[in-house]
Design a protein around this motif. Structure first.
Motif, PDB file in Angstrom:
ATOM      1  N   TYR A 103       0.844  -1.202   0.000  1.00 63.17           N
ATOM      2  CA  TYR A 103       0.000   0.000   0.000  1.00 63.17           C
ATOM      3  C   TYR A 103       0.880   1.254   0.000  1.00 63.17           C
ATOM      4  N   VAL A 104       1.875   1.248   0.889  1.00 59.01           N
ATOM      5  CA  VAL A 104       2.783   2.389   1.006  1.00 59.01           C
ATOM      6  C   VAL A 104       3.564   2.585  -0.297  1.00 59.01           C
ATOM      7  N   ALA A 105       4.015   1.468  -0.894  1.00 63.29           N
ATOM      8  CA  ALA A 105       4.794   1.540  -2.139  1.00 63.29           C
ATOM      9  C   ALA A 105       3.957   2.124  -3.280  1.00 63.29           C
ATOM     10  N   VAL A 106       2.662   1.770  -3.338  1.00 64.44           N
ATOM     11  CA  VAL A 106       1.780   2.337  -4.373  1.00 64.44           C
ATOM     12  C   VAL A 106       1.612   3.842  -4.140  1.00 64.44           C
ATOM     13  N   ALA A 107       1.419   4.238  -2.880  1.00 65.47           N
ATOM     14  CA  ALA A 107       1.274   5.665  -2.559  1.00 65.47           C
ATOM     15  C   ALA A 107       2.546   6.430  -2.943  1.00 65.47           C
ATOM     16  N   GLU A 108       3.706   5.820  -2.709  1.00 70.62           N
ATOM     17  CA  GLU A 108       4.978   6.461  -3.096  1.00 70.62           C
ATOM     18  C   GLU A 108       5.085   6.603  -4.617  1.00 70.62           C
ATOM     19  N   ALA A 109       4.681   5.558  -5.342  1.00 74.46           N
ATOM     20  CA  ALA A 109       4.720   5.605  -6.810  1.00 74.46           C
ATOM     21  C   ALA A 109       3.787   6.692  -7.340  1.00 74.46           C
ATOM     22  N   ALA A 111       2.874   9.422  -5.771  1.00 73.79           N
ATOM     23  CA  ALA A 111       3.470  10.730  -5.473  1.00 73.79           C
ATOM     24  C   ALA A 111       4.521  11.091  -6.519  1.00 73.79           C
ATOM     25  N   GLU A 112       5.244  10.084  -6.979  1.00 70.14           N
ATOM     26  CA  GLU A 112       6.305  10.302  -7.975  1.00 70.14           C
ATOM     27  C   GLU A 112       5.718  10.592  -9.363  1.00 70.14           C
ATOM     28  N   LEU A 113       4.653   9.883  -9.734  1.00 71.90           N
ATOM     29  CA  LEU A 113       4.171   9.937 -11.119  1.00 71.90           C
ATOM     30  C   LEU A 113       3.172  11.055 -11.402  1.00 71.90           C
ATOM     31  N   THR A 114       2.399  11.468 -10.412  1.00 71.34           N
ATOM     32  CA  THR A 114       1.352  12.471 -10.654  1.00 71.34           C
ATOM     33  C   THR A 114       1.959  13.862 -10.798  1.00 71.34           C
ATOM     34  N   PRO A 115       1.254  14.763 -11.498  1.00 74.80           N
ATOM     35  CA  PRO A 115       1.810  16.092 -11.779  1.00 74.80           C
ATOM     36  C   PRO A 115       2.079  16.918 -10.517  1.00 74.80           C
ATOM     37  N   GLY A 116       3.089  17.772 -10.592  1.00 77.31           N
ATOM     38  CA  GLY A 116       3.413  18.694  -9.501  1.00 77.31           C
ATOM     39  C   GLY A 116       4.506  18.149  -8.615  1.00 77.31           C
ATOM     40  N   ASP A 117       5.333  19.054  -8.082  1.00 71.22           N
ATOM     41  CA  ASP A 117       6.448  18.603  -7.233  1.00 71.22           C
ATOM     42  C   ASP A 117       6.214  18.931  -5.761  1.00 71.22           C
ATOM     43  N   HIS A 118       4.969  19.265  -5.410  1.00 72.97           N
ATOM     44  CA  HIS A 118       4.616  19.527  -4.015  1.00 72.97           C
ATOM     45  C   HIS A 118       4.567  18.200  -3.241  1.00 72.97           C
ATOM     46  N   ALA A 119       4.558  18.302  -1.898  1.00 71.24           N
ATOM     47  CA  ALA A 119       4.415  17.101  -1.062  1.00 71.24           C
ATOM     48  C   ALA A 119       3.039  16.497  -1.309  1.00 71.24           C
ATOM     49  N   LYS A 120       3.006  15.169  -1.535  1.00 72.58           N
ATOM     50  CA  LYS A 120       1.738  14.495  -1.857  1.00 72.58           C
ATOM     51  C   LYS A 120       1.512  13.299  -0.952  1.00 72.58           C
ATOM     52  N   LYS A 121       0.241  12.993  -0.756  1.00 76.56           N
ATOM     53  CA  LYS A 121      -0.157  11.766  -0.072  1.00 76.56           C
ATOM     54  C   LYS A 121      -1.297  11.119  -0.851  1.00 76.56           C
ATOM     55  N   SER A 122      -1.552   9.845  -0.568  1.00 72.43           N
ATOM     56  CA  SER A 122      -2.624   9.118  -1.245  1.00 72.43           C
ATOM     57  C   SER A 122      -3.463   8.326  -0.256  1.00 72.43           C
ATOM     58  N   ALA A 123      -4.677   8.007  -0.676  1.00 73.76           N
ATOM     59  CA  ALA A 123      -5.518   7.018   0.007  1.00 73.76           C
ATOM     60  C   ALA A 123      -6.031   6.081  -1.079  1.00 73.76           C
ATOM     61  N   LEU A 124      -6.061   4.786  -0.783  1.00 76.86           N
ATOM     62  CA  LEU A 124      -6.421   3.787  -1.788  1.00 76.86           C
ATOM     63  C   LEU A 124      -7.816   3.219  -1.537  1.00 76.86           C
ATOM     64  N   PHE A 125      -8.516   2.933  -2.644  1.00 82.52           N
ATOM     65  CA  PHE A 125      -9.883   2.418  -2.601  1.00 82.52           C
ATOM     66  C   PHE A 125     -10.035   1.312  -3.639  1.00 82.52           C
ATOM     67  N   ASN A 126     -11.295   0.938  -3.943  1.00 82.31           N
ATOM     68  CA  ASN A 126     -11.539  -0.210  -4.826  1.00 82.31           C
ATOM     69  C   ASN A 126     -11.949   0.160  -6.242  1.00 82.31           C
ATOM     70  N   SER A 127     -12.618   1.305  -6.403  1.00 81.43           N
ATOM     71  CA  SER A 127     -13.206   1.624  -7.711  1.00 81.43           C
ATOM     72  C   SER A 127     -13.100   3.111  -7.970  1.00 81.43           C
ATOM     73  N   GLY A 128     -13.267   3.474  -9.240  1.00 85.33           N
ATOM     74  CA  GLY A 128     -13.215   4.883  -9.612  1.00 85.33           C
ATOM     75  C   GLY A 128     -14.260   5.714  -8.885  1.00 85.33           C
ATOM     76  N   ALA A 330      -0.564  -3.400  -9.165  1.00 81.58           N
ATOM     77  CA  ALA A 330      -0.324  -2.012  -9.578  1.00 81.58           C
ATOM     78  C   ALA A 330       1.170  -1.756  -9.756  1.00 81.58           C
ATOM     79  N   LEU A 331       1.968  -2.258  -8.837  1.00 80.83           N
ATOM     80  CA  LEU A 331       3.420  -2.079  -8.955  1.00 80.83           C
ATOM     81  C   LEU A 331       3.936  -2.795 -10.203  1.00 80.83           C
ATOM     82  N   GLY A 332       3.323  -3.943 -10.535  1.00 76.85           N
ATOM     83  CA  GLY A 332       3.679  -4.665 -11.762  1.00 76.85           C
ATOM     84  C   GLY A 332       3.262  -3.911 -13.009  1.00 76.85           C
ATOM     85  N   ALA A 333       2.085  -3.291 -12.963  1.00 77.42           N
ATOM     86  CA  ALA A 333       1.595  -2.513 -14.111  1.00 77.42           C
ATOM     87  C   ALA A 333       2.487  -1.302 -14.354  1.00 77.42           C
ATOM     88  N   ILE A 334       2.849  -0.602 -13.272  1.00 80.07           N
ATOM     89  CA  ILE A 334       3.707   0.583 -13.401  1.00 80.07           C
ATOM     90  C   ILE A 334       5.094   0.181 -13.909  1.00 80.07           C
TER      91      ILE A 334
END
Length: 446
Positions: A103-109, A111-128, A330-334
């Motif tokens: 979960y943490v590794a996906v959130a880190e990925a 933060a790296e891939l999404t636009p902007g260089d500000h500090a970022k965090k994520s929360a994960l769910f099941n569907s769009g 997700a880590l495999g897809a990325i």
């Protein structure tokens, strides 16, 4: 592109659907609720690369990717390898009970891939839909405001709140109300159908949208503005240039959380990691799902750390959110997206498809518009190029003709008159061209 075990070739050996699919269809009719539809009633047995094989041995060229999900193919090596390894370790603990590294590794990925260089965090769910719903919760918690602004032709999901956010009544909202309150819809810069012409759509639509927000809602009451940088279900509408930057600027000036819904357009689909990068838009929050995990259910809200942290502890979550097997996938897809440079591949697909579709438009007057970016391309079909009257019947007929010849295509659009093309980005040029040959023949036949 794909070193697939499944032969990458189109093959139609029975009627479509074949006898085994018809048998399964009878079982389905007895056991599955009618409200769950299917574009093409053939039952899949294997899928990979650019091909789906059904239980009767037919092989279809896949121009749908499970609605932009199997971007890396439907059994990508890294996805299968990582998800299988995780499956053997444990399937679930619930991140809210005992967390795990994936979960943490996906959130880190993210933060790296999404636009902007500000500090970022994520929360994960099941569907769009869950991601969009949680983005609204987070924006409301952060701004202490309630109103949410969305756009004509937008699609954001099938839950109660996201039905309210979605523009199209049938089939998404019809008979399912009442809907969540404090949702306001404003115009979008739909270039092809803008009354004064595509060249004016960007500034005029932005001015209209902002004027409506200010007068009808009050900018100081708006928690979030949510938009798909390329509108998906609405017909693969690319907002005319200048529209998104103007709305982004208005949001910034008024303390409104700007949410980019990249559920269909994200993860290399448009030839960039995210479609909002096209005009340099840096969203406050970005919602992702579909292409994120190579076919496993996963979704995310990623954004500015201070906004993401606005919700109280325990306020966000869900039993399966960020499931460990989905996180591994997700880590495999990325990994696959980076390794194969699927952004570059998406741009190649765009070049090939747009050239072929432009040639078809010279032959068939019904093709009114060709649009989209990367591996997210569409044609809008009309009865007359002058009046631009939508031709939904033709779209359905062409799609059916393609299905019968072993090419899976999807329709979309507020008027149901758009053929959309979402091939897996690992599809080979040969299959891509063959699928377009079939499409051209379908137009000729219909």
């Amino acid at each position: 592109m794909s070193a697939s075990a499944l032969p990458q070739e189109r093959r139609v050996v029975t009627a479509v659907p074949g006898p085994k699919s018809i048998e399964l269809q009878a079982r389905r009719a007895a056991a599955v609720a009618q409200g769950v539809g299917s574009t093409l009633p053939v039952f899949a047995s294997r899928a990979d690369g650019g091909v789906i094989e059904d239980v009767d041995g037919n092989r279809f060229i896949d121009f749908g990717s499970g609605i932009a999900v199997t971007t890396v193919g439907a059994s990508a090596e890294a996805v299968v390898r990582r998800a299988s390894a995780q499956l053997a370790d444990f399937t679930h603990t619930c991140f809210m009970v005992t967390p795990y590294e994936g979960y943490v590794a996906v959130a880190e990925a993210l933060a790296e891939l999404t636009p902007g260089d500000h500090a970022k965090k994520s929360a994960l769910f099941n569907s769009g839909a869950e991601a969009v719903e949680n983005a609204v919760k987070i924006a409301r918690a952060y701004t202490k405001r309630q109103a949410v602004v969305v756009f004509d032709h937008g699609y954001h999901g099938r839950t109660n709140l996201t039905m309210a956010l979605t523009a199209k009544n049938m089939p998404y909202k019809h008979g399912f109300g009442p809907f969540a309150p404090e949702v306001y819809r404003v115009p979008v810069a739909y270039g092809y159908r803008w009354p004064t012409g595509a060249e004016n759509a960007g500034p005029e639509a932005a001015a209209q949208a902002i004027d409506q927000i200010v007068k009808q809602v009050g900018a100081e009451n708006v928690a979030a503005i949510i938009i798909e940088p390329v509108l998906g279900e609405g017909g693969f509408i690319e907002p005319a240039k200048g529209f998104l930057p103007a709305i982004r600027e208005f949001a910034t000036e008024n303390g409104i959380v700007f949410v980019a819904d990249e559920i269909q357009s994200g993860f290399c689909r448009t030839g960039q990691w995210f479609a909002c990068e096209d005009e340099g838009i840096v969203p406050d929050l970005i919602t992702t799902a579909k292409g994120i995990a190579g076919g496993l259910p996963l979704a995310a809200v990623t954004g500015r750390a201070e906004i993401m942290d606005a919700a109280h502890a325990g306020g966000l979550g869900g039993t399966y959110g960020g499931n460990p097997v989905a996180c591994a996938a997700a880590l495999g897809a990325i990994e696959t997206m980076k390794e194969l440079d699927l952004n570059a591949r998406a741009r190649q697909i765009e070049e090939l498809m747009k050239a072929r579709l432009a040639a078809m438009a010279e032959k068939f007057d019904a093709i009114g518009d060709i649009r989209g970016r990367g591996g997210m391309i569409a044609i809008e079909l009309v009865k007359d190029r002058t009046t631009k009257e939508p031709d939904a019947q033709l779209a359905a007929a062409v799609a059916k003709a393609c299905h019968n010849e072993g090419v899976l295509v999807l329709t979309c659009g507020t008027y149901g008159n758009v053929l959309r093309f979402l091939p897996p980005l690992v599809i080979g040029d040969e299959l891509l061209n063959e699928g377009l040959d079939v499409l051209e023949q379908a137009f000729g036949a219909v």
